[in-house]
Scaffold this motif. Structure first.
Motif, PDB file in Angstrom:
ATOM      1  N   VAL A   1       0.837  -1.209   0.000  1.00  0.00           N
ATOM      2  CA  VAL A   1       0.000   0.000   0.000  1.00  0.00           C
ATOM      3  C   VAL A   1       0.868   1.254   0.000  1.00  0.00           C
ATOM      4  O   VAL A   1       0.607   2.219  -0.734  1.00  0.00           O
ATOM      5  N   VAL A   2       1.928   1.245   0.812  1.00  0.00           N
ATOM      6  CA  VAL A   2       2.804   2.416   0.869  1.00  0.00           C
ATOM      7  C   VAL A   2       3.496   2.644  -0.475  1.00  0.00           C
ATOM      8  O   VAL A   2       3.573   3.777  -0.979  1.00  0.00           O
ATOM      9  N   VAL A   3       3.979   1.560  -1.073  1.00  0.00           N
ATOM     10  CA  VAL A   3       4.682   1.702  -2.350  1.00  0.00           C
ATOM     11  C   VAL A   3       3.737   2.163  -3.448  1.00  0.00           C
ATOM     12  O   VAL A   3       4.048   3.075  -4.230  1.00  0.00           O
ATOM     13  N   LEU A   4       2.551   1.560  -3.504  1.00  0.00           N
ATOM     14  CA  LEU A   4       1.593   1.978  -4.526  1.00  0.00           C
ATOM     15  C   LEU A   4       1.130   3.411  -4.315  1.00  0.00           C
ATOM     16  O   LEU A   4       0.919   4.160  -5.276  1.00  0.00           O
ATOM     17  N   GLY A   5       0.990   3.800  -3.050  1.00  0.00           N
ATOM     18  CA  GLY A   5       0.641   5.201  -2.789  1.00  0.00           C
ATOM     19  C   GLY A   5       1.731   6.152  -3.234  1.00  0.00           C
ATOM     20  O   GLY A   5       1.448   7.211  -3.830  1.00  0.00           O
ATOM     21  N   SER A   6       2.986   5.786  -2.983  1.00  0.00           N
ATOM     22  CA  SER A   6       4.099   6.628  -3.431  1.00  0.00           C
ATOM     23  C   SER A   6       4.150   6.708  -4.952  1.00  0.00           C
ATOM     24  O   SER A   6       4.374   7.780  -5.526  1.00  0.00           O
ATOM     25  N   GLU A   7       3.928   5.559  -5.590  1.00  0.00           N
ATOM     26  CA  GLU A   7       3.933   5.564  -7.048  1.00  0.00           C
ATOM     27  C   GLU A   7       2.807   6.430  -7.613  1.00  0.00           C
ATOM     28  O   GLU A   7       2.994   7.148  -8.592  1.00  0.00           O
TER      29      GLU A   7
ATOM     30  N   THR B   1       6.336  -4.049  -7.458  1.00  0.00           N
ATOM     31  CA  THR B   1       5.458  -3.476  -6.439  1.00  0.00           C
ATOM     32  C   THR B   1       6.092  -3.392  -5.056  1.00  0.00           C
ATOM     33  O   THR B   1       5.550  -2.688  -4.195  1.00  0.00           O
ATOM     34  N   LEU B   2       7.189  -4.071  -4.810  1.00  0.00           N
ATOM     35  CA  LEU B   2       7.813  -4.075  -3.491  1.00  0.00           C
ATOM     36  C   LEU B   2       9.137  -3.313  -3.521  1.00  0.00           C
ATOM     37  O   LEU B   2       9.826  -3.300  -4.549  1.00  0.00           O
ATOM     38  N   PRO B   3       9.500  -2.668  -2.409  1.00  0.00           N
ATOM     39  CA  PRO B   3      10.808  -2.008  -2.352  1.00  0.00           C
ATOM     40  C   PRO B   3      11.927  -3.019  -2.545  1.00  0.00           C
ATOM     41  O   PRO B   3      11.910  -4.109  -1.990  1.00  0.00           O
ATOM     42  N   GLY B   4      12.893  -2.654  -3.354  1.00  0.00           N
ATOM     43  CA  GLY B   4      13.982  -3.561  -3.677  1.00  0.00           C
ATOM     44  C   GLY B   4      14.076  -3.822  -5.162  1.00  0.00           C
ATOM     45  O   GLY B   4      15.139  -4.197  -5.656  1.00  0.00           O
ATOM     46  N   GLY B   5      12.966  -3.619  -5.868  1.00  0.00           N
ATOM     47  CA  GLY B   5      12.978  -3.706  -7.318  1.00  0.00           C
ATOM     48  C   GLY B   5      13.477  -5.030  -7.851  1.00  0.00           C
ATOM     49  O   GLY B   5      13.028  -6.107  -7.443  1.00  0.00           O
TER      50      GLY B   5
END
Length: 427
Positions: free
Chosen positions: A64-70, A140-144
């Motif tokens: 959710v945090v990553v998608l919100g940042s994107e 979708t997750l930090p770390g790519g």
């Protein structure tokens, strides 16, 4: 005859002894109760379930945090591109989707081809599902891309691949992909007529091939590597399993030396890598046509190469969010495409990958997790049933001493009723 005093003393001693015995029994019972471990309020299964739920909550929160940042990063230019997307020709989406699916399948074939060099045969469906799921996790997750590589590594271990096979597969895939991308850059320079840059591309390809050949030559002579490895272990602090680690390092070097990929392996792998990049580039070229942009083929190719370079420069960003988009939009704008149109093309491209590709990958990942959970449950129930059956057979096959004694008693008279034969001694 005993006197009353002696009888009283005997009864007193026996009473004292019985009391002491009762006290000892009560003391031992209390000790047993104290030594008995208290029941665990959280059984092992419940603790595992709690850990799984906690991990799931953290994973969902991270997504959710990553998608919100994107979404925050994408929103500014997405609004400007909305008008262009409203007038897009969505008939071009079909060839764009086909191109992207072909790109993913080519990469799955490349991974399968690299694992096959070590003798491991993997079904194409399993390799494709792993590629889709790894792309979804990395997007979708930090770390790519690092998270995607970690996921693919875990899947390879489940397939039975050794550390040498996994390392060789990742290394070969990276080398072949780098050479293929350099060849695409050379094709772009040929399209623009800039032959002066071809020498730079040739030098890049030569350096990659030279380093790869040197690494393979070094690996095929493990004696040259064992000396520095053993020297490193001598300098390390003494550990409890240092000998096992030394044996593991020697086995690793021997397995690496046993791998001899043929020249056809490299040529076929290079063809798969070129097909992978080319199909992904065709997806970007098709969405440019869909939004009405008509850039030169070389401009679109350089925009794609710039985006891939931006993703490789910062691999920890999921799907290269922000950096890749800026590289693609700026390169297309430099080639004469309006900013809003370039942003619309980039947005449509990102809706396909990692958008639709990520959705498909997460669906495959969830299905794989459910299948693994059902398999573990079936194995656990099967083990419990086999254990119960073994216990019942043991109970049925074991007879009590009393029944054996009774059987011998019943057999005794019948055995003694027969008269002894001549020359046979009677017990």
């Amino acid at each position: 005859m005993s006197s009353p005093h002696v009888a009283a003393a005997d009864s007193g001693c026996s009473a004292g002894t019985d009391a002491g015995t009762d006290a000892d029994a009560s003391t031992s019972a209390g000790t047993d109760e104290e030594a008995r471990p208290e029941p665990d309020p959280h059984p092992r299964g419940l603790r595992a379930l709690l850990r799984l739920r906690r991990r799931t909550v953290l994973l969902v929160a991270a997504v959710v945090v990553v998608l919100g940042s994107e979404s925050v990063v994408v929103t500014p230019y997405a609004r400007r591109a909305a008008g262009q997307l409203a007038h897009a020709d969505f008939g071009w989406l079909v060839p764009a989707l086909v191109s992207e699916m072909a790109s993913m399948m080519m990469f799955a074939r490349l991974q399968r081809h690299a694992l096959g060099a070590g003798g491991l045969r993997v079904r194409l469906g399993s390799a494709a599902a792993t590629v889709f799921a790894g792309n979804a996790v990395g997007a979708t997750l930090p770390g790519g891309s690092l998270v995607a590589i970690t996921y693919r590594t875990r899947r390879m271990r489940l397939w039975g691949a050794s550390a040498v096979q996994i390392g060789f597969a990742h290394a070969a895939t990276g080398v072949l992909s780098a050479i293929a991308l350099a060849l695409l850059a050379g094709a772009g320079h040929l399209l623009t007529g800039d032959s002066s840059r071809l020498l730079f591309v040739a030098v890049q390809v030569g350096m990659i091939c030279g380093l790869t050949g040197a690494a393979l030559a070094l690996v095929h002579h493990p004696g040259a590597l064992r000396r520095p490895v053993r020297a490193l272990f001598r300098l390390m602090r003494r550990l409890r399993r240092s000998a096992a680690q030394q044996t593991s390092a020697d086995r690793l070097l021997d397995e690496l030396a046993a791998m001899h990929p043929s020249s056809s392996f490299w040529w076929r792998g290079l063809g798969l890598a070129v097909a992978n990049w080319t199909a992904d580039f065709l997806c970007l070229l098709t969405v440019c046509q869909a939004v009405g942009a008509r850039p030169a083929l070389s401009t679109t190719l350089f925009a794609y190469l710039a985006g891939m370079a931006a993703v490789s420069a910062i691999p920890l960003l999921p799907a290269g969010i922000g950096t890749m988009d800026a590289a693609v939009v700026l390169t297309l704008h430099h080639g004469g495409v309006p900013t809003s149109t370039a942003a619309a093309a980039d947005l449509l491209y990102r809706m396909i990958t990692p958008g639709l590709v990520g959705v498909a990958g997460w669906a495959l990942l969830v299905r794989e997790r459910r299948r693994s959970a059902r398999s573990r449950s079936a194995h656990a129930s099967g083990d419990a049933a086999r254990t119960a059956a073994a216990g019942s057979r043991t109970t049925t096959g074991t007879s009590s001493p009393a029944s054996e004694e009774a059987g011998s008693t019943r057999r005794g008279p019948r055995e003694r009723s027969h008269p002894p034969r001549k020359g046979q001694s009677v017990p």
